[in-house]
Design an enzyme around this catalytic site. Structure first.
Site, PDB file in Angstrom:
ATOM      1  N   SER A   1      -1.702  -3.590   6.296  1.00  0.00           N
ATOM      2  CA  SER A   1      -1.459  -3.105   5.045  1.00  0.00           C
ATOM      3  C   SER A   1      -1.048  -1.604   4.945  1.00  0.00           C
ATOM      4  CB  SER A   1      -2.463  -3.775   3.977  1.00  0.00           C
ATOM      5  OG  SER A   1      -3.737  -2.878   4.473  1.00  0.00           O
TER       6      SER A   1
ATOM      7  N   ASP B   1      -7.127   0.634  -4.662  1.00  0.00           N
ATOM      8  CA  ASP B   1      -7.367  -0.777  -5.070  1.00  0.00           C
ATOM      9  C   ASP B   1      -8.754  -1.262  -4.253  1.00  0.00           C
ATOM     10  OD1 ASP B   1      -6.580  -1.057  -2.159  1.00  0.00           O
ATOM     11  OD2 ASP B   1      -5.144  -2.422  -2.961  1.00  0.00           O
TER      12      ASP B   1
ATOM     13  N   HIS C   1      -7.001   0.339   0.047  1.00  0.00           N
ATOM     14  CA  HIS C   1      -5.941   1.426   0.402  1.00  0.00           C
ATOM     15  C   HIS C   1      -5.916   2.577  -0.266  1.00  0.00           C
ATOM     16  CE1 HIS C   1      -4.797  -3.014   0.829  1.00  0.00           C
ATOM     17  NE2 HIS C   1      -4.319  -2.214   2.011  1.00  0.00           N
TER      18      HIS C   1
END
Ligand code: NAG
Ligand code: NAG
Ligand code: NAG
Length: 377
Positions: A34, A340, A343
């Site tokens: 991610s 979040d 990240h």
């Protein structure tokens, strides 16, 4: 004598500057998790909800971030478009590269499904098979329509290959209940499997590799929330020091592997980027740098870290036919480090990118625009 030395040194520096050549990378091919997913997982498992994307794109764009990721800043700095997710089959133009990274990816294939633990089915071996097919199809297509959308052989061999992965292998081992000793014992196998992927890219023609090490996951809200730590396991910044030591051990092994790769493939260029130190700096020197609450999620809900695994960023429930978003963005993401719980924010990503772009955290200390193999310079 002193001044003579100084002049000699200055001359050397100038020669280096003249000798260095811009690589003019025609494309970027990215692999990982991610940290650099520009929409791969979203294309497969559904969009990331608002407020993701709010800062830069003004709508969700498949990124776990309020805006751009480090890979987006890399693409912009090289004059290339944002790297399109390989898994996004609608309207994709891959002439300037492809992004195989997906959120939740590990190097090693997991023994659980995405639906059980959230780790992506697109582990690095799968990303590598996707890349194989991508190269074959790009090179073999005779159809003019597809030729306009796929990279040339020149772009495949002269493109920049960026890799950012590792953290999820370490956390998934902890999720399985392994002790730190057991997790560390798995690290050589993780690195071995990553090396196989890099070798495969080389055999397909890739020559320029820009490899990020893994970040200090012991400072991330989702880790701090999931694994409560004893006082002895927490450093003066509030980070889980044992987790960070494991990340550093992984990085040490990764760096050793990169040294071996250089020996195996003298025609290629391998730049090892210590993004760990940069991420650790943005967290631990946050206030000096103008950031606030580095251990708290900007977008989340409740608790010490404004993070609740059940109510992730954007989580909305419906009451009497009306949506109620319980995990919203903080007021000003531009002064926050963590987006979040997992990240970094666009603001932190931008700061991180600015530290690494000129090679200050790289081995060798090459700016990204010059990180190509010697054969072309
Ligand atoms: C999955 O299970 C196999 C067999 O028990 C084991 O060898 C392997 O290490 C496991 N993979 C991971 C990522 O835990
Ligand atoms: C790619 O093409 C080569 C040569 O034609 C072939 O040997 C290989 O199996 C192909 N790989 C994939 C993944 O299609
Ligand atoms: C794909 O992108 C390239 C480079 O940006 C551009 O030259 C080309 O026209 C695009 N192809 C299509 C079909 O839009």
């Amino acid at each position: 004598m002193g001044s003579y030395k100084f002049i000699f040194f200055a001359t050397l520096t100038i020669q280096c500057v003249f000798a260095a050549k811009n690589c003019n990378f025609p494309a970027i091919f990215n692999f990982g998790d991610s940290n650099s997913d520009t929409g791969g997982l979203a294309a497969s498992f559904g969009p990331i909800p608002s407020p993701s994307g709010e800062t830069f794109f003004h709508s969700p764009q498949g990124r776990d971030c309020d805006g751009r990721l480090v890979i987006d800043f890399i693409a912009q700095s090289l004059g290339l478009p944002f790297v399109h997710p390989y898994l996004d089959s609608i309207g994709a133009n891959f002439t300037r590269g492809a992004n195989f990274a997906t959120a939740g990816s590990t190097i090693r294939r997991q023994n659980t499904t995405f639906f059980q633990t959230g780790y992506s089915p697109f582990s690095m071996d799968v990303q590598s098979w996707q890349y194989d097919q991508f190269v074959n199809r790009s090179l073999s297509t005779k159809n003019a329509v597809f030729k306009e959308l796929l990279p040339t052989a020149d772009s495949i061999s002269n493109g920049l290959y960026t890799i950012d992965v590792g953290q999820n292998d370490l956390t998934s081992a902890y999720v399985q209940g392994m002790t730190t000793e057991q997790v560390m014992a798995e690290v050589p196998d993780m690195i071995k499997k990553l090396v196989i992927v890099i070798q495969n890219i080389y055999w397909n023609g890739g020559r320029s590799f820009w490899i990020h090490n893994t970040g200090p996951f012991g400072c991330l809200p989702y880790v701090l929330d999931r694994f409560p730590l004893t006082a002895a396991e927490v450093d003066k910044f509030g980070c889980g020091s044992t987790f960070n030591s494991v990340a550093q051990y992984y990085n040490k092994k990764l760096k050793e592997a990169v040294v071996q790769l250089r020996k195996q493939f003298p025609l290629a260029s391998f730049t090892y980027v210590d993004i760990y130190s940069v991420k650790f700096a943005v967290i631990t020197k946050a206030s000096e740098l103008g950031f606030e609450h580095p251990l708290m999620a900007c977008c989340g809900h409740g608790g010490k870290y404004n993070f609740n695994i059940k109510w992730g960023c954007g989580y909305t429930y419906w009451i009497h036919g009306k949506p109620v978003q319980v995990a919203k963005s903080c007021k000003d993401p531009s002064v926050r480090v963590n987006w979040d719980g997992y990240h970094f924010t666009e603001a932190a990503n931008k700061w991180i990118f600015n530290q690494i772009v000129n090679g200050a955290y790289s081995d060798p200390p090459t700016p990204i625009s010059q990180a190509c193999s010697a054969k072309d310079s």
